[in-house]
Enzyme design. Sequence first.
Site, PDB file in Angstrom:
ATOM      1  N   ASP A  24       0.821  -1.208   0.000  1.00 16.63           N
ATOM      2  CA  ASP A  24       0.000   0.000   0.000  1.00 16.63           C
ATOM      3  C   ASP A  24       0.860   1.265   0.000  1.00 16.63           C
ATOM      4  OD1 ASP A  24      -2.272   1.527   0.045  1.00 16.63           O
ATOM      5  OD2 ASP A  24      -2.709   1.185   2.173  1.00 16.63           O
ATOM      6  N   HIS A  41       2.749   3.423  -9.152  1.00 13.69           N
ATOM      7  CA  HIS A  41       2.586   1.969  -9.323  1.00 13.69           C
ATOM      8  C   HIS A  41       3.824   1.360  -9.998  1.00 13.69           C
ATOM      9  CE1 HIS A  41      -1.354   2.163  -7.747  1.00 13.69           C
ATOM     10  NE2 HIS A  41      -1.909   2.771  -8.765  1.00 13.69           N
ATOM     11  N   LEU A 135      11.095 -20.117  -4.942  1.00 14.34           N
ATOM     12  CA  LEU A 135       9.982 -19.422  -4.283  1.00 14.34           C
ATOM     13  C   LEU A 135       8.703 -19.499  -5.109  1.00 14.34           C
ATOM     14  CD1 LEU A 135      10.072 -16.094  -2.430  1.00 14.34           C
ATOM     15  CD2 LEU A 135       8.551 -16.259  -4.376  1.00 14.34           C
TER      16      LEU A 135
HETATM   17  C1  FPP Z   1      -1.979   0.259  -3.361  1.00 14.99           C
HETATM   18  O1  FPP Z   1      -1.493   1.558  -3.391  1.00 14.99           O
HETATM   19  C2  FPP Z   1      -1.445  -0.493  -4.444  1.00 14.99           C
HETATM   20  C3  FPP Z   1      -2.192  -1.043  -5.441  1.00 14.99           C
HETATM   21  C4  FPP Z   1      -3.654  -0.924  -5.517  1.00 14.99           C
HETATM   22  C5  FPP Z   1      -1.553  -1.774  -6.531  1.00 14.99           C
HETATM   23  C6  FPP Z   1      -0.357  -2.590  -6.165  1.00 14.99           C
HETATM   24  C7  FPP Z   1       0.376  -2.775  -7.399  1.00 14.99           C
HETATM   25  C8  FPP Z   1       1.700  -2.733  -7.543  1.00 14.99           C
HETATM   26  C9  FPP Z   1       2.677  -2.643  -6.432  1.00 14.99           C
HETATM   27  C10 FPP Z   1       2.172  -2.782  -8.909  1.00 14.99           C
HETATM   28  C11 FPP Z   1       2.930  -3.948  -9.275  1.00 14.99           C
HETATM   29  C12 FPP Z   1       2.304  -5.234  -9.226  1.00 14.99           C
HETATM   30  C13 FPP Z   1       2.285  -6.067 -10.279  1.00 14.99           C
HETATM   31  C14 FPP Z   1       2.055  -7.508 -10.054  1.00 14.99           C
HETATM   32  C15 FPP Z   1       2.467  -5.593 -11.653  1.00 14.99           C
HETATM   33  P1  FPP Z   1      -2.518   2.732  -3.560  1.00 14.99           P
HETATM   34  O2  FPP Z   1      -2.632   3.055  -4.986  1.00 14.99           O
HETATM   35  O3  FPP Z   1      -3.816   2.389  -2.897  1.00 14.99           O
HETATM   36  O4  FPP Z   1      -1.785   3.876  -2.779  1.00 14.99           O
HETATM   37  P2  FPP Z   1      -2.447   5.041  -1.925  1.00 14.99           P
HETATM   38  O5  FPP Z   1      -3.212   4.356  -0.810  1.00 14.99           O
HETATM   39  O6  FPP Z   1      -1.280   5.813  -1.439  1.00 14.99           O
HETATM   40  O7  FPP Z   1      -3.329   5.822  -2.847  1.00 14.99           O
END
Ligand code: FPP
Length: 244
Positions: A24, A41, A135
Amino acid sequence: MDGSYYKQMIDLDRLPKHIAIIMDGNGRWAKSRKKSRTYGHKAGSKALEKVLNAADALGISHLTVYAFSTENWQRPKDEVDSLMNLLRNYLKKYLRDSDKNNIKIDILGDKTKLDNDIQEQIRELEIKTSGKSGLNLHIALNYGSRDEMIRAVRKMGQDILESKLNADSIDQDTISMYLDTKNIPDPDLLIRTSGEQRLSNFLLWQIAYSELYFCDKLWPDFDDNDLYKAIYEFQNRNRRFGLI
Ligand code: FPP
């Protein structure tokens, strides 16, 4: 503190078998740099790669990451599109690199709602890495714990109708076998970054006895040493599984 400070304190004989991560904070990380959420991201996917390699090198057997939830479809279309494109690139890269590493990849979640080309990539990657002995990376994609439970209950109902399952014999193991995580041991440790202390519909059945570790760092800043620190703290907790 140097990057190996916590690594040297880890007891390699008591590693968690399965670590689950709620990655997150990508959006906030990008916002603080006046960049787009997509930029966040992308940085998040680089952090994942580092953490994955560190976990593999340490000898962790299972790593489950929450990449896209059933609720994430409600985000603006351009953010959903960019997450899907990031995923396409990620899967493509792992297909290309699968000869060079020993990582086995599979996807948790309802794959039927993903674009056909992504489903095809997933099939190819799951087949190509199925014989790997390193893994196990489980990517939760269009995953939500309640959705997983609904799909499991429907399937159990169907199997009862078809006399493949006897309702009276259903126990915890039966339910586990109908979930997306069948044959995967329950997580020992769940990590969530960014300071939020919620489970957000992630692996609710499976984390019944997991240790929860919340860390203030935003996901793109999370690195090897943060992983080692979480494992070190895990090893210093007293797990009782409901006993005394
Ligand atoms: C949460 O941060 C993150 C996500 C909803 C997406 C997680 C995805 C990745 C780490 C990208 C890579 C993964 C793959 C498998 C390609 P948020 O956007 O909710 O952050 P915020 O809470 O600060 O807005």
